[in-house]
Design a protein around this motif. Structure first.
Motif, PDB file in Angstrom:
ATOM      1  N   MET A  42       0.782  -1.238   0.000  1.00 46.89           N
ATOM      2  CA  MET A  42       0.000   0.000   0.000  1.00 46.89           C
ATOM      3  C   MET A  42       0.811   1.285   0.000  1.00 46.89           C
ATOM      4  O   MET A  42       0.247   2.377  -0.018  1.00 46.89           O
ATOM      5  N   HIS A  43       2.148   1.179   0.013  1.00 42.53           N
ATOM      6  CA  HIS A  43       2.961   2.401   0.091  1.00 42.53           C
ATOM      7  C   HIS A  43       4.150   2.382  -0.867  1.00 42.53           C
ATOM      8  O   HIS A  43       5.139   3.081  -0.640  1.00 42.53           O
ATOM      9  N   ALA A  44       4.052   1.609  -1.933  1.00 38.92           N
ATOM     10  CA  ALA A  44       5.168   1.532  -2.879  1.00 38.92           C
ATOM     11  C   ALA A  44       5.345   2.865  -3.597  1.00 38.92           C
ATOM     12  O   ALA A  44       4.389   3.522  -3.980  1.00 38.92           O
ATOM     13  N   ALA A  45       6.605   3.251  -3.790  1.00 38.91           N
ATOM     14  CA  ALA A  45       6.922   4.501  -4.474  1.00 38.91           C
ATOM     15  C   ALA A  45       8.115   4.276  -5.389  1.00 38.91           C
ATOM     16  O   ALA A  45       8.951   3.404  -5.148  1.00 38.91           O
ATOM     17  N   ASP A  46       8.178   5.073  -6.452  1.00 39.41           N
ATOM     18  CA  ASP A  46       9.326   5.049  -7.353  1.00 39.41           C
ATOM     19  C   ASP A  46       9.493   6.458  -7.915  1.00 39.41           C
ATOM     20  O   ASP A  46       8.878   6.813  -8.918  1.00 39.41           O
ATOM     21  N   PHE A  47      10.286   7.257  -7.240  1.00 43.51           N
ATOM     22  CA  PHE A  47      10.474   8.643  -7.642  1.00 43.51           C
ATOM     23  C   PHE A  47      11.047   8.754  -9.046  1.00 43.51           C
ATOM     24  O   PHE A  47      10.838   9.744  -9.738  1.00 43.51           O
ATOM     25  N   GLY A  48      11.801   7.737  -9.479  1.00 41.95           N
ATOM     26  CA  GLY A  48      12.439   7.775 -10.780  1.00 41.95           C
ATOM     27  C   GLY A  48      11.464   7.848 -11.937  1.00 41.95           C
ATOM     28  O   GLY A  48      11.796   8.370 -13.007  1.00 41.95           O
ATOM     29  N   VAL A  49      10.250   7.339 -11.731  1.00 39.41           N
ATOM     30  CA  VAL A  49       9.233   7.404 -12.791  1.00 39.41           C
ATOM     31  C   VAL A  49       8.067   8.301 -12.389  1.00 39.41           C
ATOM     32  O   VAL A  49       7.027   8.312 -13.044  1.00 39.41           O
ATOM     33  N   GLY A  50       8.239   9.030 -11.288  1.00 37.55           N
ATOM     34  CA  GLY A  50       7.209   9.979 -10.883  1.00 37.55           C
ATOM     35  C   GLY A  50       6.121   9.433  -9.999  1.00 37.55           C
ATOM     36  O   GLY A  50       5.068  10.052  -9.861  1.00 37.55           O
ATOM     37  N   VAL A  51       6.353   8.281  -9.360  1.00 38.66           N
ATOM     38  CA  VAL A  51       5.364   7.718  -8.443  1.00 38.66           C
ATOM     39  C   VAL A  51       5.742   8.116  -7.026  1.00 38.66           C
ATOM     40  O   VAL A  51       6.731   7.628  -6.475  1.00 38.66           O
TER      41      VAL A  51
END
Length: 295
Positions: A98-107
């Motif tokens: 519920m808290h996955a993030a990936d700043f590299g693709v803008g998430v």
């Protein structure tokens, strides 16, 4: 922002569908602890919205957010490792489902707040500020007909679109089962916002094929009539997108997705679990480590 690309849209909805089905298998195998909120049936929304965005555009999702992360371009292998709680995951196994993030693709990550969604005060406050300051933010309501087990009709007074128009925001409804229809309405909204038009709302009408949460697979909650489920499943976004492709091209995409997810499962399960001694690491952006102990 790109134009229509039926092959890309189909690949995205197919990837999300098979990713979720693989994830459910890993829940049952005990590799994903705590279960997930399956995105089955709603894949066309994430695929269509993200197809109309640029890589630099930022998105945030919900508790049912795996599709959002994948559609924006995150690595399925690292996403699956995240769900399995492995250090090779997108967030070193600390974000989970519920808290996955990936700043590299803008998430930027998911916000797992629940409790009525369009009826929550924080949403109306966000509408107010976004409209007042003309912030270029697109609010997307994935209306799957239920608030957990409560039908929308029993929880929402007025209309969803009316909540946005009350603040002077344009609002549109779209068939969430058709990825191309979602892409088109999103592209139009994004173009207006890039030109300074301010925030907008899209209500994507969809149907959740599976459980609210995989916990339902054990307790067998009975809140949706079988005929309703059958009707909802009759309009499958994977089939709708796939019907626009040559059968040979569709089969080629299916095979490629399957191979990618075979590798993703292998990668996820091969990764180590986090060391419990590091449980308090990464709590602060400054790098400061939390301290324990009484005083």
């Amino acid at each position: 922002m790109t134009g229509s690309d039926p092959l890309r849209l189909y690949r995205t909805v197919r990837l999300i569908r098979r990713f979720e089905e693989r994830a459910i298998e890993l829940v049952r195998a005990g590799e994903i602890v705590g279960g997930i909120h399956p995105y089955l049936g709603q894949e066309g929304i994430a695929a269509g919205v993200c197809a109309a965005l640029d890589r630099e555009d930022l998105v945030t999702g919900t508790h049912r957010g795996h599709g959002h992360v994948l559609a924006k371009g995150a690595d399925p292998a690292r996403m699956l490792a995240e769900l399995c709680g492995r250090v090779t995951g997108l967030n070193r196994g600390r974000g989970g489902s519920m808290h996955a993030a990936d700043f590299g693709v803008g998430v930027l990550g998911a916000v797992a707040e629940e409790g009525g969604a369009v009826n929550e005060g924080m949403l109306l406050e966000a509408f107010n500020l976004a409209a007042l300051w003309r912030v270029p933010v697109l609010f997307v309501c994935e209306n799957n007909g239920y608030a957990t087990t409560m039908p929308v009709e029993g929880a929402v007074a007025g209309t969803i679109a009316g909540r946005a128009t009350a603040f002077g925001m344009p609002a549109a409804a779209v068939d969430g089962q058709d990825p191309e229809a979602v892409r088109e309405v999103t592209a139009a909204a994004v173009a207006r916002m890039r030109a300074g038009g301010g925030p907008e709302l899209i209500e994507a009408r969809t149907y959740r094929f599976d459980a609210h949460h995989t916990f339902e697979h054990q307790v067998r909650l009975d809140y949706r009539p079988p005929e309703e489920v059958a009707e909802g499943r009759s309009r499958d976004p994977v089939d709708i997108a796939g019907a626009r492709l040559d059968p040979a091209a569709r089969a080629e995409v299916d095979a490629a997705v399957e191979a990618e997810l075979d590798a993703a499962v292998e990668f996820a399960l091969a990764g180590p679990h986090p060391d419990p001694a590091t449980a308090l690491d990464h709590l602060y952006a400054s790098g400061l480590t939390a301290r324990t102990g009484g005083g």
